[in-house]
Motif scaffolding. Sequence first.
Motif, short mmCIF file in Angstrom:
data_model
loop_
_atom_site.label_atom_id
_atom_site.label_comp_id
_atom_site.label_asym_id
_atom_site.label_seq_id
_atom_site.Cartn_x
_atom_site.Cartn_y
_atom_site.Cartn_z
N ALA A 196 8.55 35.92 22.41
CA ALA A 196 8.10 35.89 21.01
C ALA A 196 8.01 37.30 20.43
CB ALA A 196 6.75 35.19 20.91
N MET A 197 7.62 38.27 21.26
CA MET A 197 7.55 39.66 20.80
C MET A 197 8.92 40.13 20.34
SD MET A 197 5.26 41.49 23.74
CE MET A 197 3.89 40.61 24.45
N LEU A 198 9.96 39.70 21.06
CA LEU A 198 11.31 40.15 20.74
C LEU A 198 11.83 39.56 19.44
CD1 LEU A 198 12.98 40.16 24.26
CD2 LEU A 198 11.92 42.05 23.02
N MET A 199 11.09 38.64 18.86
CA MET A 199 11.45 38.07 17.55
C MET A 199 10.79 38.86 16.42
SD MET A 199 13.38 35.81 18.74
CE MET A 199 13.84 34.80 17.37
N GLN A 200 10.00 39.87 16.77
CA GLN A 200 9.28 40.68 15.78
C GLN A 200 9.98 42.03 15.63
OE1 GLN A 200 5.27 40.91 17.31
NE2 GLN A 200 5.07 38.69 17.43
N PRO A 201 10.63 42.27 14.49
CA PRO A 201 11.37 43.52 14.30
C PRO A 201 10.54 44.78 14.50
CG PRO A 201 11.92 41.96 12.57
CD PRO A 201 10.78 41.36 13.34
N ASP A 202 9.28 44.78 14.09
CA ASP A 202 8.44 45.97 14.26
C ASP A 202 8.20 46.25 15.74
OD1 ASP A 202 6.79 43.62 14.33
OD2 ASP A 202 5.02 44.88 14.06
N PHE A 203 8.01 45.21 16.52
CA PHE A 203 7.83 45.39 17.96
C PHE A 203 9.09 45.98 18.58
CE2 PHE A 203 8.57 43.82 22.26
CZ PHE A 203 7.47 44.34 22.92
N CYS A 204 10.22 45.39 18.28
CA CYS A 204 11.49 45.87 18.84
C CYS A 204 11.75 47.33 18.48
CB CYS A 204 12.64 44.99 18.37
SG CYS A 204 12.54 43.30 19.01
N SER A 205 11.47 47.69 17.24
CA SER A 205 11.65 49.08 16.81
C SER A 205 10.75 50.02 17.60
CB SER A 205 11.34 49.23 15.32
OG SER A 205 12.28 48.53 14.56
N THR A 206 9.50 49.61 17.79
CA THR A 206 8.57 50.45 18.55
C THR A 206 9.10 50.69 19.96
OG1 THR A 206 6.65 49.69 17.31
CG2 THR A 206 6.22 50.59 19.50
N ILE A 207 9.51 49.63 20.62
CA ILE A 207 9.99 49.78 22.00
C ILE A 207 11.26 50.63 22.05
CG2 ILE A 207 10.77 48.57 24.08
CD1 ILE A 207 7.75 48.15 23.26
N LEU A 208 12.20 50.37 21.18
CA LEU A 208 13.47 51.10 21.24
C LEU A 208 13.38 52.54 20.77
CD1 LEU A 208 15.96 48.32 20.06
CD2 LEU A 208 15.58 49.16 22.39
N GLU A 209 12.47 52.82 19.83
CA GLU A 209 12.42 54.16 19.24
C GLU A 209 11.37 55.08 19.85
OE1 GLU A 209 12.04 53.51 15.02
OE2 GLU A 209 13.84 52.24 15.00
N SER A 210 10.35 54.52 20.46
CA SER A 210 9.26 55.35 20.98
C SER A 210 9.65 56.08 22.27
CB SER A 210 8.02 54.50 21.26
OG SER A 210 6.98 55.30 21.77
N ALA A 211 9.16 57.29 22.39
CA ALA A 211 9.31 58.06 23.63
C ALA A 211 7.94 58.27 24.27
CB ALA A 211 9.97 59.40 23.33
N ASP A 212 6.98 57.43 23.89
CA ASP A 212 5.60 57.54 24.34
C ASP A 212 5.24 56.32 25.17
OD1 ASP A 212 2.80 57.47 24.59
OD2 ASP A 212 2.47 58.31 22.60
N ALA A 213 5.08 56.50 26.47
CA ALA A 213 4.79 55.39 27.37
C ALA A 213 3.49 54.69 27.01
CB ALA A 213 4.73 55.89 28.82
N GLU A 214 2.49 55.43 26.58
CA GLU A 214 1.21 54.82 26.18
C GLU A 214 1.40 53.91 24.97
OE1 GLU A 214 -1.82 54.94 27.52
OE2 GLU A 214 -1.52 56.50 29.02
N GLU A 215 2.19 54.36 24.01
CA GLU A 215 2.44 53.55 22.81
C GLU A 215 3.16 52.25 23.16
OE1 GLU A 215 4.34 54.02 18.33
OE2 GLU A 215 5.20 55.24 19.94
N ILE A 216 4.15 52.34 24.04
CA ILE A 216 4.91 51.16 24.44
C ILE A 216 4.01 50.18 25.20
CG2 ILE A 216 6.77 50.36 25.98
CD1 ILE A 216 8.32 52.92 25.05
N ALA A 217 3.23 50.69 26.14
CA ALA A 217 2.31 49.83 26.89
C ALA A 217 1.32 49.15 25.95
CB ALA A 217 1.59 50.64 27.96
N ALA A 218 0.77 49.90 25.01
CA ALA A 218 -0.21 49.34 24.07
C ALA A 218 0.44 48.29 23.17
CB ALA A 218 -0.82 50.46 23.22
#
Length: 151
Positions: free
Chosen positions: A121-143
């Motif tokens: 379901a997360m993968l259906m959320q564009p903002d989530f996908c952008s965060t994962i693909l664009e972030s270089a911050d492991a804490e941000e991705i985990a959160a």
Amino acid sequence: MSDLVNATHVFFDNPATTTEEALEFLAAKGVELGISDDKDALLAAFKEREAQGSTGMVGGFALPHAKSAAVKDVALVVVKFASDIEWKSMDEKPIKAAIAIYVPDDQAGTTHLAVLAKVAAMLMQPDFCSTILESADAEEIAAAINSRLAE
């Protein structure tokens, strides 16, 4: 279920170029992170699931999952690849990142399905996908993942 991803479970610039290499990395990391003591059993579980049908999703993501008696407790690992991987996917596009799910056999029917459904379901959320693909911050991705698992 809201703390399944620790920042130490997020990996960047993985050099894998094939699905096989990616699964080998995930099995090795599963042992390094204490998720399992048996790399071969993890790799076999990932491969067995992949043989049933590709875990390549859409938007550059794969959701490989291993159900095995070798897994100690449910865990997630995120890996972003240095370059696109040719991994059979629903949209026929290459994979840029994988969110791997590790599940003990005794939780295969309950926790496994709940976690898989939430991550899908997360993968259906564009903002989530952008965060994962664009972030270089492991804490941000985990959160980003943990907060949505808690919903």
